[in-house]
Design a protein around this motif. Structure first.
Motif, PDB file in Angstrom:
ATOM      1  N   MET A   1       0.835  -1.191   0.000  1.00  0.00           N
ATOM      2  CA  MET A   1       0.000   0.000   0.000  1.00  0.00           C
ATOM      3  C   MET A   1       0.876   1.249   0.000  1.00  0.00           C
ATOM      4  O   MET A   1       1.859   1.327   0.708  1.00  0.00           O
ATOM      5  CB  MET A   1      -0.896  -0.005   1.237  1.00  0.00           C
ATOM      6  N   THR A   2       0.519   2.206  -0.799  1.00  0.00           N
ATOM      7  CA  THR A   2       1.249   3.463  -0.870  1.00  0.00           C
ATOM      8  C   THR A   2       0.877   4.344   0.305  1.00  0.00           C
ATOM      9  O   THR A   2      -0.291   4.498   0.618  1.00  0.00           O
ATOM     10  CB  THR A   2       0.908   4.203  -2.181  1.00  0.00           C
ATOM     11  N   VAL A   3       1.883   4.913   0.928  1.00  0.00           N
ATOM     12  CA  VAL A   3       1.664   5.858   2.018  1.00  0.00           C
ATOM     13  C   VAL A   3       2.149   7.220   1.529  1.00  0.00           C
ATOM     14  O   VAL A   3       3.279   7.353   1.076  1.00  0.00           O
ATOM     15  CB  VAL A   3       2.423   5.432   3.286  1.00  0.00           C
ATOM     16  N   LEU A   4       1.281   8.206   1.600  1.00  0.00           N
ATOM     17  CA  LEU A   4       1.605   9.552   1.131  1.00  0.00           C
ATOM     18  C   LEU A   4       1.473  10.512   2.301  1.00  0.00           C
ATOM     19  O   LEU A   4       0.392  10.654   2.873  1.00  0.00           O
ATOM     20  CB  LEU A   4       0.644   9.950   0.004  1.00  0.00           C
ATOM     21  N   SER A   5       2.582  11.162   2.654  1.00  0.00           N
ATOM     22  CA  SER A   5       2.548  12.089   3.789  1.00  0.00           C
ATOM     23  C   SER A   5       1.754  13.339   3.416  1.00  0.00           C
ATOM     24  O   SER A   5       1.706  13.737   2.244  1.00  0.00           O
ATOM     25  CB  SER A   5       3.959  12.477   4.208  1.00  0.00           C
ATOM     26  N   PRO A   6       1.144  13.971   4.413  1.00  0.00           N
ATOM     27  CA  PRO A   6       0.383  15.196   4.145  1.00  0.00           C
ATOM     28  C   PRO A   6       1.222  16.288   3.480  1.00  0.00           C
ATOM     29  O   PRO A   6       0.738  16.965   2.571  1.00  0.00           O
ATOM     30  CB  PRO A   6      -0.092  15.619   5.534  1.00  0.00           C
ATOM     31  N   SER A   7       2.467  16.432   3.878  1.00  0.00           N
ATOM     32  CA  SER A   7       3.290  17.494   3.290  1.00  0.00           C
ATOM     33  C   SER A   7       3.575  17.243   1.813  1.00  0.00           C
ATOM     34  O   SER A   7       3.565  18.178   1.009  1.00  0.00           O
ATOM     35  CB  SER A   7       4.603  17.653   4.068  1.00  0.00           C
ATOM     36  N   ILE A   8       3.792  16.003   1.430  1.00  0.00           N
ATOM     37  CA  ILE A   8       4.020  15.691   0.011  1.00  0.00           C
ATOM     38  C   ILE A   8       2.721  15.853  -0.765  1.00  0.00           C
ATOM     39  O   ILE A   8       2.715  16.344  -1.900  1.00  0.00           O
ATOM     40  CB  ILE A   8       4.625  14.289  -0.159  1.00  0.00           C
ATOM     41  N   ALA A   9       1.595  15.482  -0.165  1.00  0.00           N
ATOM     42  CA  ALA A   9       0.301  15.669  -0.826  1.00  0.00           C
ATOM     43  C   ALA A   9       0.041  17.151  -1.089  1.00  0.00           C
ATOM     44  O   ALA A   9      -0.400  17.529  -2.177  1.00  0.00           O
ATOM     45  CB  ALA A   9      -0.821  15.072   0.032  1.00  0.00           C
ATOM     46  N   ARG A  10       0.329  17.999  -0.094  1.00  0.00           N
ATOM     47  CA  ARG A  10       0.136  19.451  -0.278  1.00  0.00           C
ATOM     48  C   ARG A  10       1.051  19.978  -1.376  1.00  0.00           C
ATOM     49  O   ARG A  10       0.636  20.779  -2.222  1.00  0.00           O
ATOM     50  CB  ARG A  10       0.407  20.191   1.030  1.00  0.00           C
ATOM     51  N   ALA A  11       2.308  19.534  -1.372  1.00  0.00           N
ATOM     52  CA  ALA A  11       3.258  19.991  -2.389  1.00  0.00           C
ATOM     53  C   ALA A  11       2.825  19.549  -3.780  1.00  0.00           C
ATOM     54  O   ALA A  11       2.890  20.333  -4.737  1.00  0.00           O
ATOM     55  CB  ALA A  11       4.655  19.465  -2.073  1.00  0.00           C
TER      56      ALA A  11
END
Length: 84
Positions: free
Chosen positions: A1-11
């Motif tokens: 499963m892919t985990v995407l941090s909030p900061s990378i999602a915002r960027a």
């Protein structure tokens, strides 16, 4: 499963130039889902897959570590990304 941090999602969203509402519409999820992703990263796998697909179409290339966790991103502008 892919985990995407909030900061990378915002960027990633910032690089696309999309608002929460625009990304939500393009991915077929609610604006609240996009907000939650950028706040704490806790959304369903299917919603994350939809958002990642939109990012991919917009030129976002995610960089993964050995565990499948997103560690960063690159932005490769696409000529047709305005059609999202």
């Amino acid at each position: 499963m892919t985990v995407l941090s909030p900061s990378i999602a915002r960027a990633a969203r910032a690089y696309t130039g999309m608002t929460h509402a625009e990304l939500a519409w393009a991915a077929g999820v609610s604006s609240r889902t996009v907000f939650k992703l950028e706040k704490d990263g806790k959304i369903t796998a299917s919603s994350l897959d939809r958002i990642l697909a939109v990012f991919g179409l917009a030129g976002i290339v995610l960089l993964y570590d050995k565990r499948g966790v997103v560690k960063g991103m690159e932005f490769v502008p696409r000529a047709d990304s305005s059609r999202l």
